[in-house]
Design an enzyme around this catalytic site. Structure first.
Site, PDB file in Angstrom:
ATOM      1  N   TRP A   1       5.330  17.873  -0.690  1.00 50.58           N
ATOM      2  CA  TRP A   1       5.730  18.195  -2.056  1.00 50.58           C
ATOM      3  C   TRP A   1       4.902  19.355  -2.600  1.00 50.58           C
ATOM      4  O   TRP A   1       3.708  19.201  -2.865  1.00 50.58           O
ATOM      5  CB  TRP A   1       5.555  16.973  -2.961  1.00 50.58           C
ATOM      6  CG  TRP A   1       6.446  15.844  -2.540  1.00 50.58           C
ATOM      7  CD1 TRP A   1       7.743  15.649  -2.902  1.00 50.58           C
ATOM      8  CD2 TRP A   1       6.108  14.744  -1.681  1.00 50.58           C
ATOM      9  NE1 TRP A   1       8.240  14.520  -2.314  1.00 50.58           N
ATOM     10  CE2 TRP A   1       7.264  13.940  -1.561  1.00 50.58           C
ATOM     11  CE3 TRP A   1       4.951  14.377  -0.987  1.00 50.58           C
ATOM     12  CZ2 TRP A   1       7.289  12.789  -0.780  1.00 50.58           C
ATOM     13  CZ3 TRP A   1       4.985  13.224  -0.223  1.00 50.58           C
ATOM     14  CH2 TRP A   1       6.141  12.444  -0.124  1.00 50.58           C
TER      15      TRP A   1
ATOM     16  N   HIS B   1       8.994  14.146  -7.646  1.00 45.40           N
ATOM     17  CA  HIS B   1      10.109  13.261  -7.287  1.00 45.40           C
ATOM     18  C   HIS B   1      10.184  12.143  -8.330  1.00 45.40           C
ATOM     19  O   HIS B   1       9.298  12.033  -9.196  1.00 45.40           O
ATOM     20  CB  HIS B   1       9.959  12.697  -5.870  1.00 45.40           C
ATOM     21  CG  HIS B   1       8.608  12.126  -5.544  1.00 45.40           C
ATOM     22  ND1 HIS B   1       8.284  11.631  -4.316  1.00 45.40           N
ATOM     23  CD2 HIS B   1       7.481  11.951  -6.308  1.00 45.40           C
ATOM     24  CE1 HIS B   1       7.032  11.192  -4.315  1.00 45.40           C
ATOM     25  NE2 HIS B   1       6.523  11.382  -5.511  1.00 45.40           N
TER      26      HIS B   1
ATOM     27  N   ARG C   1       9.479  21.424  -8.245  1.00 47.00           N
ATOM     28  CA  ARG C   1       8.720  21.818  -7.046  1.00 47.00           C
ATOM     29  C   ARG C   1       8.308  23.276  -7.167  1.00 47.00           C
ATOM     30  O   ARG C   1       9.077  24.094  -7.688  1.00 47.00           O
ATOM     31  CB  ARG C   1       9.572  21.664  -5.777  1.00 47.00           C
ATOM     32  CG  ARG C   1      10.126  20.279  -5.529  1.00 47.00           C
ATOM     33  CD  ARG C   1       9.244  19.420  -4.649  1.00 47.00           C
ATOM     34  NE  ARG C   1       9.705  18.041  -4.643  1.00 47.00           N
ATOM     35  CZ  ARG C   1      10.482  17.507  -3.710  1.00 47.00           C
ATOM     36  NH1 ARG C   1      10.846  18.220  -2.664  1.00 47.00           N
ATOM     37  NH2 ARG C   1      10.869  16.250  -3.774  1.00 47.00           N
TER      38      ARG C   1
ATOM     39  N   GLN D   1      17.016  13.897  -9.160  1.00 46.12           N
ATOM     40  CA  GLN D   1      17.094  12.819  -8.180  1.00 46.12           C
ATOM     41  C   GLN D   1      17.519  11.529  -8.869  1.00 46.12           C
ATOM     42  O   GLN D   1      17.421  11.401 -10.090  1.00 46.12           O
ATOM     43  CB  GLN D   1      15.710  12.578  -7.546  1.00 46.12           C
ATOM     44  CG  GLN D   1      15.227  13.723  -6.677  1.00 46.12           C
ATOM     45  CD  GLN D   1      13.909  13.410  -5.980  1.00 46.12           C
ATOM     46  OE1 GLN D   1      13.111  12.615  -6.471  1.00 46.12           O
ATOM     47  NE2 GLN D   1      13.680  14.035  -4.838  1.00 46.12           N
TER      48      GLN D   1
ATOM     49  N   VAL E   1       7.192   4.259   2.322  1.00 45.22           N
ATOM     50  CA  VAL E   1       8.102   3.282   2.929  1.00 45.22           C
ATOM     51  C   VAL E   1       7.765   3.089   4.404  1.00 45.22           C
ATOM     52  O   VAL E   1       7.247   3.993   5.061  1.00 45.22           O
ATOM     53  CB  VAL E   1       9.587   3.703   2.793  1.00 45.22           C
ATOM     54  CG1 VAL E   1      10.098   3.445   1.386  1.00 45.22           C
ATOM     55  CG2 VAL E   1       9.802   5.152   3.196  1.00 45.22           C
TER      56      VAL E   1
ATOM     57  N   ALA F   1      13.573   0.989  -1.121  1.00 44.70           N
ATOM     58  CA  ALA F   1      13.602   2.074  -2.102  1.00 44.70           C
ATOM     59  C   ALA F   1      14.414   3.220  -1.518  1.00 44.70           C
ATOM     60  O   ALA F   1      14.582   3.321  -0.306  1.00 44.70           O
ATOM     61  CB  ALA F   1      12.190   2.549  -2.413  1.00 44.70           C
TER      62      ALA F   1
END
Ligand code: DAH
Length: 342
Positions: free
Chosen positions: A158, A179, A205, A219, A262, A310
């Site tokens: 990122w 995000h 970004r 998003q 995740v 997620a």
């Protein structure tokens, strides 16, 4: 002067003056002068009080007649004046009723708003709630609670726009969220499972722009946490989402991918027939995965008790696919020629 004469004279002068009135204002002045509370006719009527009873009767009725007569003439004169004015408008500004009318611009929804609503509907129908979060965010939520520690190479994923601010330890710890994932941590910190939410929002970004990159975009984050949630629940939910938004014939594909928050992590693609193309292609539309045990621990959940999944969907990506748009910058140019197509 005998009353008779007075009456006669009043009648002729007032009528003559009425003839000469050429505007509403003059008509009103005339009314005040003759028929108003202190006007001549009213004054005359008042004077009749002092006459003999017989005279009073005769002249009283004559004077009242005159009053009624003048009132009628006033109404006629007003009507005539109005008709003349209307005619004059017709003469000066004649309207051609056969000419085409002026087009009225009707506003519409931005394509991103339409897509966002469609995505929201799809998840709401599966029991998710919609929440929003801050665009200016702490490093703590944007990175640390998501298992992205300081100086960890995964931060390179990122490119971050930092806010020019330092805390008491001299650290730059405020940023424009890269995000919508920080809302995962914010929600879990405040709520107890079961949790099923989606978070639409804007992200930023530090990036050069081209056809497929913008320095700001949107998003939709998703999070489901409860006892016994499995990878199969995630696949089922996301497959259902793809069918709702892209049609029941759509195929989806999951592949392994890496996101620090995740484990396992995946990306999901849908099959896609580009306009003019003859063969289907796979197009990636989101990242997803099972919430990392470290993230659960970070917000005070017991990873032995709770599991969850997620996902993060790129809104522009979906809109570009659905509407066949080939340049992401079009969404933010506010060019009416583009916006009117939707
Ligand atoms: N936050 C990720 C990004 O912006 C997208 C993402 C990937 C979100 C996987 C998730 C996830 O919730 O599970 O690149």
């Amino acid at each position: 002067m005998p009353v008779e004469n007075t009456l006669e004279q009043l009648r002729s002068t007032s009528l003559q003056e009425l003839e000469e009135c050429t505007s509403k204002l003059e008509l009103e002045e005339w009314r005040v002068k003759y028929l108003g509370r202190k006007g001549h006719v009213t004054g005359l009527l008042r004077k009749l009080k002092n006459l003999e009873p017989l005279e009073k009767k005769i002249f009283g009725s004559q004077a009242n007649q005159l009053k009624g007569f003048l009132e009628e003439r006033l109404v006629l004169a007003e009507g005539k004046l109005m008709a003349e004015e209307t005619l004059a408008i017709g003469e000066n500004d004649r309207i051609d009723v056969t000419r085409p009318g002026r087009l009225i611009n009707v506003g519409g929804y931005h394509p991103l708003t339409k897509i966002r609503r469609e995505i929201e509907e799809a998840f709401i129908s599966m029991g998710f709630q919609v929440v929003e979060g801050p665009e200016i965010e702490w490093d703590h939520y944007n990175f640390e609670l998501l298992n992205i520690p300081k100086n960890h190479p995964s931060r390179d994923i990122w490119d971050t726009l930092w806010v020019d601010y330092r805390n008491e330890r001299g650290e730059r710890n405020m940023l424009l969220r890269t995000h919508t994932s920080p809302m995962q941590a914010r929600i879990m910190e405040q709520e107890e499972p079961p949790i099923r939410v989606i978070v639409p929002g804007k992200v930023y970004r530090y990036e050069a722009t081209d056809r497929t990159h913008e320095w700001h975009f949107h998003q939709v984050e998703g999070l489901a946490v409860d006892k016994g949630i499995t990878f199969a629940d995630m696949k089922g939910t996301l497959y259902e989402f793809a069918r709702k938004v892209f049609g029941s014939e759509r195929k989806v594909r999951f592949r392994c991918d890496y996101f620090p928050f995740v484990e396992p992590g995946v990306d999901m693609s849908i099959d896609y027939l580009a306009p003019g193309a003859t063969t289907h292609d796979w197009l990636e539309i989101m990242g997803a995965g099972m919430v990392h045990p470290k993230v659960l621990e970070g917000v005070g959940y017991d990873p032995e008790e709770y599991t969850g999944f997620a996902f993060g969907i790129g809104l522009e990506r979906i809109a570009m696919l659905k509407y066949g748009i080939d340049d992401i910058r079009l969404f933010f140019d506010n060019d009416l020629r583009f916006l009117r197509q939707f």
